[in-house]
Design an enzyme around this catalytic site. Structure first.
Site, PDB file in Angstrom:
ATOM      1  N   SER A   1       0.836  -1.204   0.000  1.00 42.10           N
ATOM      2  CA  SER A   1       0.000   0.000   0.000  1.00 42.10           C
ATOM      3  C   SER A   1       0.871   1.254   0.000  1.00 42.10           C
ATOM      4  O   SER A   1       1.647   1.491   0.920  1.00 42.10           O
ATOM      5  CB  SER A   1      -0.910   0.016   1.228  1.00 42.10           C
ATOM      6  OG  SER A   1      -1.480   1.302   1.347  1.00 42.10           O
TER       7      SER A   1
ATOM      8  N   HIS B   1      -1.228  -1.134  -4.256  1.00 39.14           N
ATOM      9  CA  HIS B   1      -2.518  -0.776  -3.657  1.00 39.14           C
ATOM     10  C   HIS B   1      -2.555   0.735  -3.416  1.00 39.14           C
ATOM     11  O   HIS B   1      -1.667   1.290  -2.766  1.00 39.14           O
ATOM     12  CB  HIS B   1      -2.639  -1.541  -2.336  1.00 39.14           C
ATOM     13  CG  HIS B   1      -3.944  -1.449  -1.643  1.00 39.14           C
ATOM     14  ND1 HIS B   1      -5.036  -2.237  -1.961  1.00 39.14           N
ATOM     15  CD2 HIS B   1      -4.348  -0.662  -0.619  1.00 39.14           C
ATOM     16  CE1 HIS B   1      -6.043  -1.949  -1.157  1.00 39.14           C
ATOM     17  NE2 HIS B   1      -5.655  -0.988  -0.329  1.00 39.14           N
TER      18      HIS B   1
ATOM     19  N   ASP C   1      -4.764   3.810  -1.860  1.00 39.74           N
ATOM     20  CA  ASP C   1      -5.846   4.121  -0.926  1.00 39.74           C
ATOM     21  C   ASP C   1      -6.319   5.556  -1.101  1.00 39.74           C
ATOM     22  O   ASP C   1      -5.620   6.495  -0.719  1.00 39.74           O
ATOM     23  CB  ASP C   1      -5.340   3.945   0.511  1.00 39.74           C
ATOM     24  CG  ASP C   1      -5.117   2.490   0.870  1.00 39.74           C
ATOM     25  OD1 ASP C   1      -6.083   1.711   0.777  1.00 39.74           O
ATOM     26  OD2 ASP C   1      -3.980   2.134   1.224  1.00 39.74           O
TER      27      ASP C   1
ATOM     28  N   MET D   1      -8.889   8.404   0.043  1.00 42.29           N
ATOM     29  CA  MET D   1      -9.768   8.734   1.184  1.00 42.29           C
ATOM     30  C   MET D   1     -10.318  10.140   1.022  1.00 42.29           C
ATOM     31  O   MET D   1      -9.583  11.035   0.594  1.00 42.29           O
ATOM     32  CB  MET D   1      -8.973   8.668   2.485  1.00 42.29           C
ATOM     33  CG  MET D   1      -8.313   7.329   2.735  1.00 42.29           C
ATOM     34  SD  MET D   1      -7.384   7.378   4.273  1.00 42.29           S
ATOM     35  CE  MET D   1      -6.570   5.785   4.211  1.00 42.29           C
TER      36      MET D   1
ATOM     37  N   HIS E   1      -8.271   1.277  -4.042  1.00 42.83           N
ATOM     38  CA  HIS E   1      -9.224   1.086  -2.941  1.00 42.83           C
ATOM     39  C   HIS E   1      -9.830   2.440  -2.605  1.00 42.83           C
ATOM     40  O   HIS E   1      -9.168   3.294  -2.015  1.00 42.83           O
ATOM     41  CB  HIS E   1      -8.457   0.490  -1.742  1.00 42.83           C
ATOM     42  CG  HIS E   1      -9.263   0.335  -0.502  1.00 42.83           C
ATOM     43  ND1 HIS E   1      -8.686   0.127   0.725  1.00 42.83           N
ATOM     44  CD2 HIS E   1     -10.608   0.350  -0.282  1.00 42.83           C
ATOM     45  CE1 HIS E   1      -9.627   0.022   1.644  1.00 42.83           C
ATOM     46  NE2 HIS E   1     -10.809   0.160   1.062  1.00 42.83           N
TER      47      HIS E   1
ATOM     48  N   MET F   1     -11.996   4.726  -0.535  1.00 49.03           N
ATOM     49  CA  MET F   1     -12.696   4.925   0.738  1.00 49.03           C
ATOM     50  C   MET F   1     -13.379   6.281   0.661  1.00 49.03           C
ATOM     51  O   MET F   1     -12.987   7.257   1.312  1.00 49.03           O
ATOM     52  CB  MET F   1     -11.681   4.864   1.896  1.00 49.03           C
ATOM     53  CG  MET F   1     -11.215   3.444   2.189  1.00 49.03           C
ATOM     54  SD  MET F   1      -9.682   3.395   3.113  1.00 49.03           S
ATOM     55  CE  MET F   1      -8.534   3.466   1.758  1.00 49.03           C
TER      56      MET F   1
ATOM     57  N   MET G   1     -11.626  -5.739   5.070  1.00 46.32           N
ATOM     58  CA  MET G   1     -10.828  -4.848   5.920  1.00 46.32           C
ATOM     59  C   MET G   1     -10.549  -5.565   7.243  1.00 46.32           C
ATOM     60  O   MET G   1     -11.475  -6.009   7.928  1.00 46.32           O
ATOM     61  CB  MET G   1     -11.576  -3.541   6.217  1.00 46.32           C
ATOM     62  CG  MET G   1     -11.742  -2.607   5.035  1.00 46.32           C
ATOM     63  SD  MET G   1     -10.238  -2.245   4.115  1.00 46.32           S
ATOM     64  CE  MET G   1      -9.171  -1.557   5.387  1.00 46.32           C
TER      65      MET G   1
ATOM     66  N   GLY H   1      -8.994   3.980   7.097  1.00 47.28           N
ATOM     67  CA  GLY H   1      -8.692   5.395   7.315  1.00 47.28           C
ATOM     68  C   GLY H   1      -7.234   5.666   7.630  1.00 47.28           C
ATOM     69  O   GLY H   1      -6.748   6.759   7.373  1.00 47.28           O
ATOM     70  N   PHE H   2      -6.551   4.672   8.168  1.00 45.01           N
ATOM     71  CA  PHE H   2      -5.171   4.903   8.595  1.00 45.01           C
ATOM     72  C   PHE H   2      -4.310   3.659   8.376  1.00 45.01           C
ATOM     73  O   PHE H   2      -4.803   2.540   8.511  1.00 45.01           O
ATOM     74  CB  PHE H   2      -5.131   5.270  10.090  1.00 45.01           C
ATOM     75  CG  PHE H   2      -5.998   6.450  10.417  1.00 45.01           C
ATOM     76  CD1 PHE H   2      -5.521   7.751  10.270  1.00 45.01           C
ATOM     77  CD2 PHE H   2      -7.311   6.270  10.816  1.00 45.01           C
ATOM     78  CE1 PHE H   2      -6.333   8.845  10.529  1.00 45.01           C
ATOM     79  CE2 PHE H   2      -8.134   7.361  11.085  1.00 45.01           C
ATOM     80  CZ  PHE H   2      -7.637   8.650  10.934  1.00 45.01           C
ATOM     81  N   GLY H   3      -3.044   3.900   8.085  1.00 43.72           N
ATOM     82  CA  GLY H   3      -2.086   2.808   8.034  1.00 43.72           C
ATOM     83  C   GLY H   3      -1.594   2.508   9.440  1.00 43.72           C
ATOM     84  O   GLY H   3      -1.854   3.266  10.382  1.00 43.72           O
ATOM     85  N   GLY H   4      -0.903   1.395   9.588  1.00 42.85           N
ATOM     86  CA  GLY H   4      -0.212   1.093  10.841  1.00 42.85           C
ATOM     87  C   GLY H   4      -1.101   0.701  12.006  1.00 42.85           C
ATOM     88  O   GLY H   4      -0.681   0.796  13.156  1.00 42.85           O
TER      89      GLY H   4
ATOM     90  N   ASP I   1      -6.816  -6.460   3.967  1.00 40.79           N
ATOM     91  CA  ASP I   1      -6.192  -5.136   4.076  1.00 40.79           C
ATOM     92  C   ASP I   1      -6.215  -4.621   5.514  1.00 40.79           C
ATOM     93  O   ASP I   1      -7.289  -4.380   6.067  1.00 40.79           O
ATOM     94  CB  ASP I   1      -6.977  -4.176   3.162  1.00 40.79           C
ATOM     95  CG  ASP I   1      -6.350  -2.800   3.050  1.00 40.79           C
ATOM     96  OD1 ASP I   1      -5.256  -2.589   3.594  1.00 40.79           O
ATOM     97  OD2 ASP I   1      -6.975  -1.948   2.398  1.00 40.79           O
TER      98      ASP I   1
ATOM     99  N   GLY J   1       1.037  -2.116   4.123  1.00 39.51           N
ATOM    100  CA  GLY J   1       1.572  -0.758   4.034  1.00 39.51           C
ATOM    101  C   GLY J   1       2.747  -0.575   4.957  1.00 39.51           C
ATOM    102  O   GLY J   1       3.919  -0.611   4.559  1.00 39.51           O
TER     103      GLY J   1
HETATM  104  C1  DX5 Z   1      -6.373   1.553   5.578  1.00 40.34           C
HETATM  105  C2  DX5 Z   1      -5.958   1.256   4.174  1.00 40.34           C
HETATM  106  C3  DX5 Z   1      -4.866   0.279   4.072  1.00 40.34           C
HETATM  107  C4  DX5 Z   1      -3.591   0.692   4.741  1.00 40.34           C
HETATM  108  C5  DX5 Z   1      -2.987  -0.558   5.282  1.00 40.34           C
HETATM  109  O1  DX5 Z   1      -7.522   2.284   5.590  1.00 40.34           O
HETATM  110  O2  DX5 Z   1      -7.040   0.763   3.405  1.00 40.34           O
HETATM  111  O3  DX5 Z   1      -4.622  -0.120   2.725  1.00 40.34           O
HETATM  112  O4  DX5 Z   1      -2.672   1.334   3.892  1.00 40.34           O
HETATM  113  O5  DX5 Z   1      -1.922  -0.194   6.052  1.00 40.34           O
HETATM  114  P1  DX5 Z   1      -1.197  -1.190   7.065  1.00 40.34           P
HETATM  115  O6  DX5 Z   1      -0.711  -2.357   6.254  1.00 40.34           O
HETATM  116  O7  DX5 Z   1      -0.103  -0.344   7.612  1.00 40.34           O
HETATM  117  O8  DX5 Z   1      -2.229  -1.595   8.087  1.00 40.34           O
HETATM  118 ZN    ZN Z   2      -6.544  -0.157   1.405  1.00 43.00          ZN
END
Ligand code: DX5
Ligand code: ZN
Length: 214
Positions: free
Chosen positions: A6, A31, A33, A35, A64, A66, A135, A140-143, A173, A195
């Site tokens: 991602s 990927h 994302d 938003m 993707h 969102m 999901m 909404g957020f990575g990590g 994801d 990601g």
């Molecule tokens: C979250 C995104 C993901 C995100 C995953 O809303 O849809 O694609 O980038 O990030 P990680 O792998 O860090 O959870």
């Molecule tokens: Zn995603």
């Protein structure tokens, strides 16, 4: 295992470097994302960035969305070179029509489920889908931390796919790393999005290689 890193966790100040890493890696796709700050409590990037990514990245783009009303942007997403367009079940009032529009535009159609949406909601559309994206975090957020209930949900989805004869691939994801990835591989995932695990690694290409082996 198919792997879709991602871009959300990439260093946007070094986008060329990170895209070059993806090009040279074993990643099967990239990927993206998108938003809107309405469907999810965050804003990421949009079409101008995706158009640039399309120019530099040689891997298929797994988009993707969102966002609310994703059906309004089918041709824009296609023009950014998307191979797969994922829309959220929760964002589409007329999901069947949206899926038809995505396919008519020449893309693969993916439908994404939030953690609280059960797999049974896809029963009447799954035979039309190329992909289902589950999901494993709230979008909404990575990590974020992997939600373990996703493993049971993945089992439900595999059962629905077997029962209906759907050809849909299953992508997961959120919170994917080597440990959760192993559990997901055992439960029948086809594609893993990652990601933070990839882009915070000292050697991102090696992290992708590790996930590929699952
Ligand atoms: C979250 C995104 C993901 C995100 C995953 O809303 O849809 O694609 O980038 O990030 P990680 O792998 O860090 O959870
Ligand atoms: Zn995603």
């Amino acid at each position: 295992m198919l792997v879709s890193p991602s871009l959300l966790s990439a260093d946007f100040g070094n986008l060329n470097r990170d895209l070059e890493m993806i090009n040279c890696s074993e990643a099967d796709m990239l990927h993206l994302d998108v938003m809107d700050g309405v469907f999810v409590p965050n804003i990421s990037f949009g079409f101008p960035v995706m158009k640039y990514v399309q120019k530099v990245c040689h891997k298929p783009l797994d988009v993707h969305l969102m966002i609310v009303e994703p059906q309004k942007f089918v041709s824009e997403v296609r023009d950014c070179g998307a191979e797969i367009m994922n829309v959220h079940y929760e964002a589409c009032t007329h999901l069947n029509r949206t899926v038809q529009q995505i396919k008519a535009a020449g893309m693969k159609a993916g439908v994404t489920l939030n953690p609280a949406t059960p797999v049974c909601m896809l029963r009447d559309i799954i035979s039309e889908l190329d992909l289902v994206l589950l999901m494993s975090v709230n979008p909404g957020f990575g990590g974020q931390k992997f939600i373990h209930g996703t493993l049971r949900k993945l089992a439900d989805l595999r059962a629905l796919i077997a029962e209906t004869g759907s050809k849909a691939l299953v992508e997961i994801d959120g919170g994917v790393n080597l440990e959760t990835g192993k559990l997901l591989a055992g439960a029948g995932a086809d594609i893993l999005v990652a990601g933070n695990y990839v882009f915070s690694a000292e050697d991102p290409a090696a992290a992708i290689h590790g996930l590929k082996q699952l």
